[in-house]
Design a protein around this motif. Sequence first.
Motif, short mmCIF file in Angstrom:
data_model
loop_
_atom_site.label_atom_id
_atom_site.label_comp_id
_atom_site.label_asym_id
_atom_site.label_seq_id
_atom_site.Cartn_x
_atom_site.Cartn_y
_atom_site.Cartn_z
N TYR A 6 0.85 -1.18 0.00
CA TYR A 6 0.00 0.00 0.00
C TYR A 6 0.89 1.25 0.00
N TYR A 7 0.65 2.13 -0.97
CA TYR A 7 1.42 3.37 -1.09
C TYR A 7 0.51 4.58 -0.90
N TYR A 8 1.02 5.57 -0.17
CA TYR A 8 0.33 6.84 -0.04
C TYR A 8 1.27 7.93 -0.56
N LYS A 9 0.85 8.58 -1.62
CA LYS A 9 1.68 9.60 -2.28
C LYS A 9 3.06 9.04 -2.61
N ASN A 10 3.06 7.83 -3.14
CA ASN A 10 4.25 7.16 -3.67
C ASN A 10 5.25 6.70 -2.61
N ILE A 11 4.86 6.71 -1.34
CA ILE A 11 5.72 6.12 -0.33
C ILE A 11 4.90 5.07 0.43
N PRO A 12 5.55 4.02 0.94
CA PRO A 12 4.81 3.03 1.72
C PRO A 12 4.04 3.71 2.86
N VAL A 13 2.79 3.30 3.05
CA VAL A 13 1.90 4.03 3.95
C VAL A 13 2.42 4.07 5.39
#
Length: 388
Positions: free
Chosen positions: A120-127
Amino acid sequence: MIAVIADDLTGAAELAGIGLDYHLKTEVNTTVEINCNADLLIIATDTRSLKATEAKTKVHELTRQVMALKPHLLYKKIDSALRGHVLDEVSSHLEASGLKRALIIPGNPEHGKRVVNGTYYYKNIPVHLSNYSVDPDFPATSSNVRTMLRADENLPLFKINEKIPDAGIIVGEAAGVRDLEYWIEQADNNTIIAGASGLFNRLLKYLIREKDTAATPTFTQESASRLFVFGSTFHQGRYPIEDTLINNVPVVYLPIELLGNDNMPQHLYESFTGSVVQSLKKHRNTIIAIHPDITKGIYIDPVQLTRKMGAIVNHINQQAPLHELLIEGGATAWAILSELNISKLYPIKQLSPGVIRMGIAGNNQLCVTLKPGSYEWPAPVWETTTYS
């Protein structure tokens, strides 16, 4: 009828706002009424704040009642970042509905929340490296989707174009909007669809194919009394505070003594609510909030906190009747509306995605604007006049 069961109140309101765009007669309720004639019925719960066993029991009974209405489709609104008891609740929905399959689609690609190769990524970083890692209730400690769902390797996780089974619980990856559309196309009449607002928007587009262009909120009359309620310290650092004002709206902070005790000392309770009432009478607009500095290193029970917020707002409303309530956070909203004996709402206007102004059935004196804690307040709410 399209039926939705949401795991928190602001999520329910968010989907109601989307329903407005598609000309659907939409109702948000906390109970299932047998004579409901809505096109879109959204049952709001507070199961994200409950223990998993309690959440399963509650959604099982609500699902059984909803299915008696014979909806065309059952949608489960979950948090896009998988906070809450997602797998437990979906399992309970599946059991109570008699349907064969549940399709869980995490994330919301339009908001930078994507699932790729099980991560899962949030804004291209792992959440788990994002600000979701400090969520006070469900901190992201991993970016592995199965771990986030508290599942083992036996939970099926599929990419688009992979053949999916006809029964059971399935998790689908979505890296972009087109992936959401693909998964919607795979669902049939025996499938519960579980996802966030982006998936629901694409679902209505697939089913209805007509949507209004969102209008910019306009302002027509002065507001008598508007109270903002910020029920958590999470995300509050983004608000610029100058001389105890946020966007020129005065802020009254809860004393630490009200937060740290199981029971609120009566003299402090009366003093604080009195200060808020005086601010409302003087300025018409007031924010009640928790100063982030006073809670550092102190554990505040989130369930007790929301109950206290509910009692405080109810007491303020009795002394200075409110015309507008603007509430941040689903659990906070649930506690406040419960204290005010409000159970049935309908959407009036979507001020921005996820920020919905709601009317109250049987009450034309008060409107409630609801917003998830992780969303921004749009500029129009900071005006000193009410929106129409």
